[in-house]
Structures are given as C-alpha cells and as structure tokens.
Design a protein around this motif. Sequence first.
Motif, PDB file in Angstrom:
ATOM      1  N   TYR A  62       0.818  -1.209   0.000  1.00 18.26           N
ATOM      2  CA  TYR A  62       0.000   0.000   0.000  1.00 18.26           C
ATOM      3  C   TYR A  62       0.850   1.256   0.000  1.00 18.26           C
ATOM      4  O   TYR A  62       2.021   1.229   0.381  1.00 18.26           O
TER       5      TYR A  62
ATOM      6  N   MET B 117      -7.856   2.793   1.081  1.00 17.76           N
ATOM      7  CA  MET B 117      -7.933   1.525   1.797  1.00 17.76           C
ATOM      8  C   MET B 117      -8.328   1.726   3.258  1.00 17.76           C
ATOM      9  O   MET B 117      -9.250   1.100   3.740  1.00 17.76           O
TER      10      MET B 117
ATOM     11  N   THR C 213      -4.225   5.357   3.759  1.00 17.57           N
ATOM     12  CA  THR C 213      -3.531   4.440   2.864  1.00 17.57           C
ATOM     13  C   THR C 213      -4.362   4.242   1.606  1.00 17.57           C
ATOM     14  O   THR C 213      -5.565   4.507   1.577  1.00 17.57           O
ATOM     15  N   TRP C 214      -3.688   3.758   0.531  1.00 18.90           N
ATOM     16  CA  TRP C 214      -4.357   3.529  -0.737  1.00 18.90           C
ATOM     17  C   TRP C 214      -3.675   2.368  -1.453  1.00 18.90           C
ATOM     18  O   TRP C 214      -2.521   2.030  -1.177  1.00 18.90           O
ATOM     19  N   LYS C 215      -4.442   1.758  -2.373  1.00 21.41           N
ATOM     20  CA  LYS C 215      -3.888   0.690  -3.204  1.00 21.41           C
ATOM     21  C   LYS C 215      -2.885   1.297  -4.173  1.00 21.41           C
ATOM     22  O   LYS C 215      -3.163   2.323  -4.795  1.00 21.41           O
TER      23      LYS C 215
ATOM     24  N   GLU D 259       1.038   5.181   1.572  1.00 22.44           N
ATOM     25  CA  GLU D 259       0.605   5.736   2.860  1.00 22.44           C
ATOM     26  C   GLU D 259       1.085   7.166   3.052  1.00 22.44           C
ATOM     27  O   GLU D 259       2.166   7.537   2.602  1.00 22.44           O
TER      28      GLU D 259
END
Length: 172
Positions: free
Chosen positions: A51, A81, A72-74, A53
């Motif tokens: 991920y 996320m 956070t993100w993919k 962040e």
Amino acid sequence: MDGSETSTPTRATQPARPLSVHPAVEPLSFLLGTWRGEGEGGFPTITSFKYGEELSFSHPGNRPVIAYSQRTWKLDSGEPMHAESGYWRPKPDGTLEVVIAQSTGLVEVQKGTYNAEEKVVKLRSELVANGSKVREITRVIKLVNGQLAYVVEMATSLIGLQPHLKASLKKL
C-alpha cells in the motif's frame, strides 16, 4: 478599515506551523510534518498486500498534544484503503498516551514510551474498542536514516500477537 472595525485572523493569515513547540512535545518534534511512502501488510488470516501511505503529525504550539492522521491507498489504482486519526499526548517522564479512531470503527487507547535521543516510540494498546476480533495492537515507530519506519503487530481472539503492517516513509 476606518479603525472602528476589528480584524480576525483568517486561515490564510494563520501560520501553517506553530512558531514554537510546547515543551512536552519537543522530544517528539522529529515526527512533526507529513510523511509519505509505501508499506506492506499481512496476517495469518489474510492475503499479503502492499500500500501507499501518508502520515501527518501537527501541533498547535500552545498545547501539549500532537494531532495525528493517516491514510492508505492501493498502489495500482490509488483507491482508498484505510484511514485513522487521533491525538498523541507526551508526558515529561517519557511516557505517551495515544487515542486513535480508525475508519473501520475500531478505536484504540494506547500507552507507551518514547526515547527522544534514539527517536523511538513504542506503543501498546490499553483498550481496543468496537473490534469484534482485534484484541491487542502494538506499534513501534522510529527514525532511521531520516526515514520514519514503523511496525504494527496485532492479536485477534484466535491468533496471538503477530506482525501486521510495516512501512518506511519519507518526510515531504
């Protein structure tokens, strides 16, 4: 203005960072700012993942508290996320109280210690609320070669304390 009007500061005229750091916050001032990088997660009951962040630590200057936020993100799609926010209250004796609310509804009350010389923070949950499975969370955060590195461990009702998340972040 003709002198009869009063002016109040607007967001645009207020400083982005405090002019001074509260003495209780000074030992943790290395955290202040925004940090961004990548991490990886896993647990015996889930598939491992990576991920992006961003962490942010801010301080009003006049209070012995640090505001904290994280998201956070993919990595492949940028899809959000997880997110959490809270407050860190350092004490002069090297202890720390932390309250975090997660986007999942989970709430953590953590206590721990900090070592200003080594730039290390160690936290352990005193209370994990609104989590049907999560029973304990620990966090170790440290400054390593100018990067903020952390490890989060988690225990559930079925599995003891295990590594869950780790990341290394650069200051923006």
